[in-house]
Scaffold this active site. Structure first.
Site, PDB file in Angstrom:
ATOM      1  CG  HIS A  20      -1.736  -0.962   1.403  1.00 24.11           C
ATOM      2  ND1 HIS A  20      -1.978  -1.880   2.343  1.00 24.11           N
ATOM      3  CD2 HIS A  20      -3.065  -1.372   0.451  1.00 24.11           C
ATOM      4  CE1 HIS A  20      -3.268  -2.824   2.162  1.00 24.11           C
ATOM      5  NE2 HIS A  20      -3.568  -2.329   1.099  1.00 24.11           N
ATOM      6  CE  LYS A  44     -12.860  -6.098   2.553  1.00 22.42           C
ATOM      7  NZ  LYS A  44     -11.440  -5.546   1.992  1.00 22.42           N
ATOM      8  NE  ARG A  93      -2.987  -8.123  -4.045  1.00 15.19           N
ATOM      9  CZ  ARG A  93      -3.643  -8.183  -2.960  1.00 15.19           C
ATOM     10  NH1 ARG A  93      -3.480  -7.965  -1.768  1.00 15.19           N
ATOM     11  NH2 ARG A  93      -4.985  -8.638  -3.253  1.00 15.19           N
ATOM     12  CB  SER A 131      -4.544  -6.292   4.691  1.00 17.28           C
ATOM     13  OG  SER A 131      -4.184  -4.907   4.240  1.00 17.28           O
TER      14      SER A 131
END
Length: 167
Positions: A20, A44, A93, A131
């Site tokens: 990040h 979440k 990614r 994460s």
């Protein structure tokens, strides 16, 4: 660098990773101003509270005077438009991210046609970091120092120690 263009980099950042941070660094080279928008994360279950995540992100971006950190809840569209954002930064990614991010970009274009989505890839050494992986590794007692800053590593260790059942 685009003149006076504000970009928004949204996410839950639970926690912020070196990947990040690399995307933020790259965004500062392209845009005059960047807001890292920390999502309340109502959809979440987060490990860290919103205030904790904001603190970690602020610490991570403190070297970039053109970067602000703000929280948001509700539609990202409302946040971006209210701040005058012209670009939304999304990190990619791997190919597996692309399908979801492509769909999200299409939906965002429908909701805010005046805002462009810009995909940035982190450096090679950060492309596998997420994460979710960092949280799982930390919760299982693994080392995360290669994936997060030392501040985040310490916060993870403290959080995990508080969540661990008594022996």
């Amino acid at each position: 660098m685009a003149q006076n263009v504000l970009a928004v980099y949204p996410g839950t950042f639970d926690p912020i990773t070196l990947g990040h941070e690399d995307v933020v660094r790259r965004a500062t080279q392209l845009f005059a101003r960047v807001i890292v928008a920390v999502a309340a994360g109502h959809h979440k279950k987060t490990l860290f509270s919103l205030d904790e995540r904001i603190d970690m992100v602020r610490d991570a971006v403190r070297h970039y005077p053109q970067v602000q950190v703000e929280s948001f809840s509700g539609l990202l569209r409302d946040f971006v438009v209210s701040r005058g954002g012209k670009a939304m930064v999304r990190g990619l990614r791997a190919v597996t991210d692309f399908d979801y991010e492509f769909q999200l970009a299409g939906m965002n274009r429908s909701l805010m046609p005046q805002v462009e989505t810009v995909f940035l890839t982190p450096g090679d050494k950060y492309q596998f970091i997420s994460s979710t992986f960092v949280r799982e590794i930390a919760m299982l007692g693994g080392e995360v120092h290669r994936f997060v800053s030392s501040t985040v590593k310490d916060r993870l260790a403290l959080k995990v120690s508080r969540l661990a059942p008594p022996v």
